[in-house]
Design a protein around this motif. Structure first.
Motif, PDB file in Angstrom:
ATOM      1  N   TYR A  68      -7.839  52.804  18.276  1.00  0.00           N
ATOM      2  CA  TYR A  68      -8.493  54.110  18.162  1.00  0.00           C
ATOM      3  C   TYR A  68      -7.484  55.185  17.771  1.00  0.00           C
ATOM      4  O   TYR A  68      -6.362  55.206  18.298  1.00  0.00           O
ATOM      5  N   VAL A  69      -7.902  56.083  16.886  1.00  0.00           N
ATOM      6  CA  VAL A  69      -7.066  57.236  16.557  1.00  0.00           C
ATOM      7  C   VAL A  69      -7.136  58.231  17.716  1.00  0.00           C
ATOM      8  O   VAL A  69      -8.218  58.541  18.224  1.00  0.00           O
ATOM      9  N   GLY A  70      -5.970  58.698  18.140  1.00  0.00           N
ATOM     10  CA  GLY A  70      -5.900  59.728  19.178  1.00  0.00           C
ATOM     11  C   GLY A  70      -5.601  59.189  20.561  1.00  0.00           C
ATOM     12  O   GLY A  70      -5.313  59.959  21.473  1.00  0.00           O
ATOM     13  N   PHE A 137     -12.388  47.143  12.505  1.00  0.00           N
ATOM     14  CA  PHE A 137     -13.284  48.302  12.375  1.00  0.00           C
ATOM     15  C   PHE A 137     -13.672  48.489  10.913  1.00  0.00           C
ATOM     16  O   PHE A 137     -13.930  49.598  10.472  1.00  0.00           O
ATOM     17  N   ASP A 138     -13.694  47.403  10.161  1.00  0.00           N
ATOM     18  CA  ASP A 138     -14.129  47.478   8.768  1.00  0.00           C
ATOM     19  C   ASP A 138     -15.646  47.468   8.739  1.00  0.00           C
ATOM     20  O   ASP A 138     -16.300  46.422   8.848  1.00  0.00           O
ATOM     21  N   GLU A 139     -16.194  48.666   8.594  1.00  0.00           N
ATOM     22  CA  GLU A 139     -17.639  48.868   8.659  1.00  0.00           C
ATOM     23  C   GLU A 139     -18.278  48.486   7.315  1.00  0.00           C
ATOM     24  O   GLU A 139     -17.570  48.313   6.315  1.00  0.00           O
ATOM     25  N   LEU A 153     -15.552  55.972  12.318  1.00  0.00           N
ATOM     26  CA  LEU A 153     -16.427  54.980  12.945  1.00  0.00           C
ATOM     27  C   LEU A 153     -17.894  55.349  12.730  1.00  0.00           C
ATOM     28  O   LEU A 153     -18.267  56.519  12.779  1.00  0.00           O
ATOM     29  N   GLU A 154     -18.717  54.321  12.528  1.00  0.00           N
ATOM     30  CA  GLU A 154     -20.161  54.515  12.435  1.00  0.00           C
ATOM     31  C   GLU A 154     -20.668  55.003  13.793  1.00  0.00           C
ATOM     32  O   GLU A 154     -20.152  54.589  14.840  1.00  0.00           O
ATOM     33  N   GLN A 155     -21.706  55.829  13.760  1.00  0.00           N
ATOM     34  CA  GLN A 155     -22.287  56.334  15.006  1.00  0.00           C
ATOM     35  C   GLN A 155     -22.707  55.168  15.905  1.00  0.00           C
ATOM     36  O   GLN A 155     -22.495  55.169  17.111  1.00  0.00           O
ATOM     37  N   HIS A 174     -12.454  58.143  14.957  1.00  0.00           N
ATOM     38  CA  HIS A 174     -11.724  57.416  13.916  1.00  0.00           C
ATOM     39  C   HIS A 174     -10.899  56.285  14.532  1.00  0.00           C
ATOM     40  O   HIS A 174     -10.606  56.305  15.730  1.00  0.00           O
ATOM     41  N   ALA A 175     -10.541  55.344  13.697  1.00  0.00           N
ATOM     42  CA  ALA A 175      -9.679  54.241  14.134  1.00  0.00           C
ATOM     43  C   ALA A 175      -8.757  53.846  12.985  1.00  0.00           C
ATOM     44  O   ALA A 175      -9.021  54.177  11.828  1.00  0.00           O
ATOM     45  N   VAL A 176      -7.676  53.158  13.334  1.00  0.00           N
ATOM     46  CA  VAL A 176      -6.836  52.504  12.323  1.00  0.00           C
ATOM     47  C   VAL A 176      -7.209  51.036  12.366  1.00  0.00           C
ATOM     48  O   VAL A 176      -7.278  50.456  13.457  1.00  0.00           O
ATOM     49  N   THR A 177      -7.470  50.439  11.232  1.00  0.00           N
ATOM     50  CA  THR A 177      -7.853  49.019  11.221  1.00  0.00           C
ATOM     51  C   THR A 177      -7.203  48.269  10.067  1.00  0.00           C
ATOM     52  O   THR A 177      -6.994  48.841   8.992  1.00  0.00           O
ATOM     53  N   MET A 178      -6.881  47.008  10.317  1.00  0.00           N
ATOM     54  CA  MET A 178      -6.536  46.136   9.192  1.00  0.00           C
ATOM     55  C   MET A 178      -7.685  46.206   8.198  1.00  0.00           C
ATOM     56  O   MET A 178      -8.841  46.349   8.597  1.00  0.00           O
TER      57      MET A 178
END
Ligand code: PGA
Length: 237
Positions: A68-70, A137-139, A153-155, A174-178
């Protein structure tokens, strides 16, 4: 895709056996980690096998999918904290060899794929699947050639994950994801899914068309994926 169906405890043991095989052949393997409810049974097995002396993580390196970002690693909902408390603190791994994307200094995301490559590439990546088909977190809609990046991130994903927070307002946006490409670069992949809420998306992943609308369906193009499902997640196949 190879599909293995069983009870929750059976699939955790079978997936763990895949780790035993890898680590016996390659003690310095590079493992891709995941968070969420799904891999907990597997991680409990890995801890047990390590305590019994069947496998060692002394020379293992790990790279987690996302953060997760933050949230920094001391936040109890950060994925760094999850990995420490559910796996790393209980096995003989060198903490310096464990990597989770940096949720505070997000500019470091650009370096993550290079770090993985420098470590020799991921030998075995574990994945869960979101009800919308996300991996990491690849939506839906994430490009197939994406590398580690920051995502909004999606709701729906925030709602699903709000069960771990006091309220949805506390779930990071938001998130950081591969990226999909980062994940597809792994030499072998295990995807696990448990419970009836996953049945529909599991069917789409395995039997539906390959489409970025269902990011996990892209795994059909990978040469070495094993999908471990409990009976409920497999119900619609
Ligand atoms: P879960 O999450 O294991 O908690 O169901 C999976 C995911 O969202 O990737």
């Amino acid at each position: 895709m190879k599909v293995i169906i069983g009870s929750e405890s059976e699939i955790a043991k079978k997936a763990a056996a895949q780790y035993v095989k890898l680590l016996v052949n390659k003690p310095g393997a590079v493992l891709g980690g995941a968070t969420g409810s799904t891999p907990l049974g597997l991680y409990a097995q890995l801890v047990k096998l390590n305590k019994e002396g069947v496998i060692s993580f002394k020379d293992v390196k790990t790279f987690n999918l996302d953060e997760y970002v933050g949230l920094d690693g001391s936040h109890d909902q950060s994925y760094r904290y999850f990995m420490n408390t559910n796996l790393f603190d209980h096995i003989d791994i060198d903490p310096a060899n464990t990597h989770v994307p940096d949720g505070i200094n997000t500019e470091k995301a650009a370096e993550y794929d290079g770090m993985i490559e420098a470590a020799g590439g991921i030998d075995l990546q574990i994945l869960g699947i979101g009800v919308d088909g996300h991996i990491g977190f690849d939506e839906p809609g994430t490009p197939i050639d994406s590398i580690t990046h920051v995502v909004e991130l999606e709701q729906n994903t925030r709602e699903v994950n709000s069960r771990f927070f006091r309220s949805i307002d506390e779930v990071p946006t938001h998130a950081v994801t591969m990226g999909i490409k980062t994940i597809m670069n792994a030499r072998s992949i295990i995807l696990m899914a448990i419970g009836k809420s996953k049945a529909e998306i599991v069917k789409k992943m395995i039997q539906g068309p390959v489409t970025t609308d269902v990011p996990a369906s892209i795994l059909q193009l990978h040469p070495d994926v094993t999908v471990y499902l409990d009976d409920e997640a497999a119900a619609l196949l």
